[in-house]
Write a protein that holds these residues in place. Sequence first.
Motif: not given
Length: 174
Positions: A133-142, A166-174
Amino acid sequence: MSADLRSRYLGLELRNPIVAAASPMTSSIDSLKRLEDAGVAAVVLPSLFEEQIEHEEIATHNLMLSGTELSPEAHGFFPEMQNYKTGPEKYLKMIGEAKRALAVPVIPSLNGYTPGGWTQIARQLEQAGADAIELNIYFLATGTDDTSTEIEKRYIDLVASVTSMVSIPVAVKI
């Protein structure tokens, strides 16, 4: 003699380092097959957004409430919310179809910004056949009161929430 381009990404053995990123080109089975035929070693599906999941649920809920203020009988006209199919069914179907059609790893992309119930969809992605899973995290700290420690904790909590599902790999994109 050809060069050995085998690579590892997220613990997955790839025949080369070319991964098709989430884009309109990875949004249909036909184009995924063309990418595989062209030599990509893995594909990342377009993102499923937290907002999409929440929007479908809210829209269905609002539809069920529409007109209920006009008549007491209208309140029970629609079935209970849990009987409606909202959420990622179409996306999960795409994962299954891609897995059947391709020999390369299929990596769905999950895009969100808050810890919560939507992160449980990661398990459904895995059950549908996702290789990672590719996890894209988008949080704008305002907020002026947002500290770097709080923001880092938010990211860590979100990643922990998804990886605990999950037990599968997770890539994290910030």
